[in-house]
Structure formats: structure tokens, C-alpha cells
Write a protein that holds these residues in place. Structure first.
Motif, short mmCIF file in Angstrom:
data_model
loop_
_atom_site.label_atom_id
_atom_site.label_comp_id
_atom_site.label_asym_id
_atom_site.label_seq_id
_atom_site.Cartn_x
_atom_site.Cartn_y
_atom_site.Cartn_z
N TYR A 195 -7.19 -34.82 31.54
CA TYR A 195 -7.05 -36.17 30.97
C TYR A 195 -5.83 -36.17 30.07
N THR A 196 -5.16 -37.31 29.97
CA THR A 196 -4.00 -37.43 29.10
C THR A 196 -4.10 -38.71 28.28
N ALA A 197 -3.46 -38.69 27.11
CA ALA A 197 -3.36 -39.88 26.27
C ALA A 197 -1.89 -40.20 26.08
N PHE A 198 -1.48 -41.41 26.42
CA PHE A 198 -0.08 -41.80 26.35
C PHE A 198 0.19 -42.54 25.05
N ILE A 199 0.70 -41.82 24.07
CA ILE A 199 1.04 -42.43 22.79
C ILE A 199 2.47 -42.01 22.45
N GLY A 200 3.31 -42.99 22.06
CA GLY A 200 4.71 -42.71 21.77
C GLY A 200 4.91 -41.95 20.47
N THR B 106 6.30 -42.83 17.70
CA THR B 106 6.02 -43.62 16.49
C THR B 106 4.56 -44.05 16.41
N GLY B 107 3.74 -43.63 17.36
CA GLY B 107 2.33 -44.00 17.35
C GLY B 107 2.01 -45.20 18.21
N ASN B 108 3.05 -45.87 18.73
CA ASN B 108 2.79 -47.02 19.58
C ASN B 108 2.37 -46.57 20.98
N LEU B 109 1.52 -47.34 21.61
CA LEU B 109 1.05 -47.02 22.95
C LEU B 109 2.15 -47.26 23.97
N ILE B 110 2.35 -46.33 24.87
CA ILE B 110 3.33 -46.52 25.94
C ILE B 110 2.62 -46.66 27.29
N ALA B 111 1.30 -46.81 27.22
CA ALA B 111 0.49 -47.11 28.41
C ALA B 111 -0.67 -47.98 27.94
N PRO B 112 -1.27 -48.73 28.85
CA PRO B 112 -2.37 -49.61 28.41
C PRO B 112 -3.45 -48.86 27.66
N GLY B 113 -3.92 -49.45 26.57
CA GLY B 113 -5.00 -48.87 25.79
C GLY B 113 -6.16 -49.84 25.71
N TYR B 114 -7.04 -49.60 24.75
CA TYR B 114 -8.18 -50.50 24.57
C TYR B 114 -8.30 -50.82 23.09
N PHE C 38 -6.11 -48.85 20.65
CA PHE C 38 -6.25 -47.39 20.58
C PHE C 38 -5.83 -46.76 21.92
N GLY C 39 -5.25 -45.57 21.81
CA GLY C 39 -4.89 -44.85 23.02
C GLY C 39 -6.13 -44.44 23.80
N THR C 40 -6.05 -44.51 25.10
CA THR C 40 -7.19 -44.17 25.94
C THR C 40 -6.89 -42.91 26.74
N LEU C 41 -7.93 -42.18 27.07
CA LEU C 41 -7.80 -41.02 27.93
C LEU C 41 -7.79 -41.46 29.38
N THR C 42 -6.80 -41.00 30.13
CA THR C 42 -6.70 -41.36 31.54
C THR C 42 -6.54 -40.11 32.38
#
Length: 284
Positions: free
Chosen positions: A66-71, A73-81, A84-88
Motif C-alpha cells: 500500500y502507498t500514501a501519496f502526500i507531497g 509540503t503535506g498537500n495531497l498529490i493523489a485523491p484523498g478522503y 487526509f491521505g489515503t492508502l492505495t
């Protein structure tokens, strides 16, 4: 010698690997040429053993990834919920089953070291045979699983070859200026011995892995020239002109050899070319 290795990068059910190693040497100079001043050294050596090849990273240690896509600076670079960053699951990385084992290498090496004229001229010859076994490979999987590939043990590749090293002290170090030259000669040939699941061949992208062939051979169509006019394009029994991947060929297109004579150029007309058998030398 028996060596035991454990790695946290391996799966919990296969943490440990045991490596038997045997080596020895024979000082032939002492037994046969002890009084010979021309031969300074004559040594025969041999070794055989098995060495585990632990994974460099823990990608396969715990099954599915599983991976979490967080930039940065803390901003999400993939869809979250809800911010918050989500595990995909990285489906493009391949499914990782449980029960993956260590890859390992069996190797046999026989070598001779010889020196002349008080070690001013030195030479060594090594003949080796090694086989990397039980390696991991992404095998294409069924589309309904969501993963493009499934990681499996079972690929084996053999390498056989000869290494020759020559060196000489042209001007010994006792002089103000010293000069030592060396020449290395190498020959190596590899062969694919096995694929996961007992497969005899496997297509991955634009590569064909075929048991008994060099693992890095090129899988190519054979070119026989260029069509100068549309009239030169062959017409099949169905009245259709020759095509390449469902595209009708025309003037200016390559003339690919139709190996199965079906008037259609596709992967069935590709053959393996080239070999990893190599010879090279270095001089310095």
C-alpha cells in the motif's frame, strides 16, 4: 563452512537462508617446482557454494503493498478522503502473494595463479559456472484481479565464462619511475534455464523470455527491404493485402519476413536475435 543469514526484507515464513560453502587451494610450486627460480608462484584453487540473494528493500516482505501519496509540503498529490491521505494499492507494481522464498546462486569456480621472474610477470585464469535460481519475476496475471502482474519465484539463469588476467612490472618499483601494465580478458555466456510455474516461454512487453535462449536476446522481426510500390505488397488467400498489427502495408513500409505464411505480420513472426555471449578486454 555453513553460513546462516536472516533478513527482515524477506517474508516472515522465509526469514532464514543457509549457505554451504567449500573452498580449497593447492600450492603446486612448493610440491613440484620449489627449486625452480623461473616460476615464482603456481597455485591451484577451487570453490563451490550457495549464496542467498536477499531483497534490497522490504517491498515483498509483508505481502500486498500500500502507498500514501502526500507531497513534500503535506498537500495531497493523489485523491484523498476528507483532506487526509489515503492508502492505495499500486496495481501497476504487481500482486505480491505470501510464501515468496529467497533467491539464491549456486557457483563453481576453478582458478590457477602463476607468476614468473620473482613475481614480475603474473597471470591468473578463472573458469566459472554459476546459476541464479528461484528469482522473482512479474508474471502477467488475469485482468479480473486488478493487477497487471503477479510476483512469482522460479526464474533461473546460468552464466558460464572465463576470466584471464595478465600483469607485468615493466619498470619495477625499485626504480625512480615504475611502470606496471595489465591486460584483462573476459568471456561470458548466459542462458535462461527456468521460468516460474514451469513455463517454457513468457512474453513481457516487447521481450520474449524463452527457456534455453539467452535471457537478453532481442525479439525482432526480420527485415528484407522496403516496399517500393503498393503493388509489391503481397495479397493473401482472402484477397487482403499483407498487414502489420491490423494496419495494411503500403509503399515505403518495411518488408517483414512472414514466417508462418499467413500474410499477417505480428508477434508470431518475431525471432530471437543476438546473444549475451561476449568477449572483451581491458588494457591499462
Amino acid at each position: 563452512m555453513l553460513r546462516a543469514d536472516a533478513s527482515s526484507n524477506q517474508q516472515p515464513t522465509n526469514r532464514w537462508f543457509y549457505s554451504p560453502i567449500l573452498s580449497g587451494s593447492w600450492n603446486m610450486k612448493k610440491d613440484f617446482l620449489e627449486t625452480n627460480d623461473f616460476v615464482s608462484e603456481l597455485n591451484l584453487r577451487a570453490s563451490a557454494g550457495r549464496m542467498g540473494r536477499a531483497e534490497l528493500f522490504d517491498n515483498y516482505a509483508q505481502g500486498s503493498q500500500y502507498t500514501a501519496f502526500i507531497g513534500f509540503t503535506g498537500n495531497l498529490i493523489a485523491p484523498g478522503y476528507n483532506g487526509f491521505g489515503t492508502l492505495t494499492r499500486p496495481y501497476n507494481a504487481g500482486a505480491i502473494p505470501y510464501g515468496l522464498e529467497w533467491a539464491y546462486q549456486d557457483q563453481l569456480n576453478v582458478g590457477v595463479d602463476v607468476a614468473f621472474l620473482k613475481n614480475r610477470i603474473r597471470a591468473s585464469v578463472d573458469v566459472y559456472a554459476k546459476e541464479d535460481k528461484n528469482q522473482l519475476l512479474g508474471v502477467p496475471g488475469a485482468a479480473e484481479y486488478g493487477y497487471t502482474t503477479i510476483i512469482r519465484n522460479g526464474m533461473s539463469i546460468s552464466n558460464t565464462g572465463v576470466d584471464v588476467a595478465l600483469s607485468a612490472d615493466i619498470l619495477p618499483s625499485t626504480q625512480k619511475v615504475s611502470w606496471t601494465s595489465s591486460l584483462n580478458l573476459n568471456f561470458n555466456k548466459n542462458k535462461l534455464k527456468a521460468l516460474p510455474g514451469g513455463l517454457s516461454e513468457l512474453i513481457i512487453g516487447d521481450r520474449l523470455l524463452k527457456v534455453g535462449e539467452s535471457v537478453d536476446s532481442y525479439w525482432l522481426l526480420k527485415n528484407e527491404g522496403i516496399f517500393n510500390t503498393d503493388a509489391e505488397v503481397p495479397v493473401g488467400a482472402n484477397g487482403q493485402k499483407m498487414s502489420y498489427n491490423a494496419i495494411t502495408l503500403k509503399a515505403g513500409d518495411p518488408i517483414w519476413k512472414d514466417l508462418n505464411n499467413d500474410n499477417i505480420i505480428n508477434n508470431s513472426d518475431r525471432t530471437l536475435h543476438g546473444t549475451c555471449a561476449s568477449a572483451c578486454f581491458w588494457w591499462f
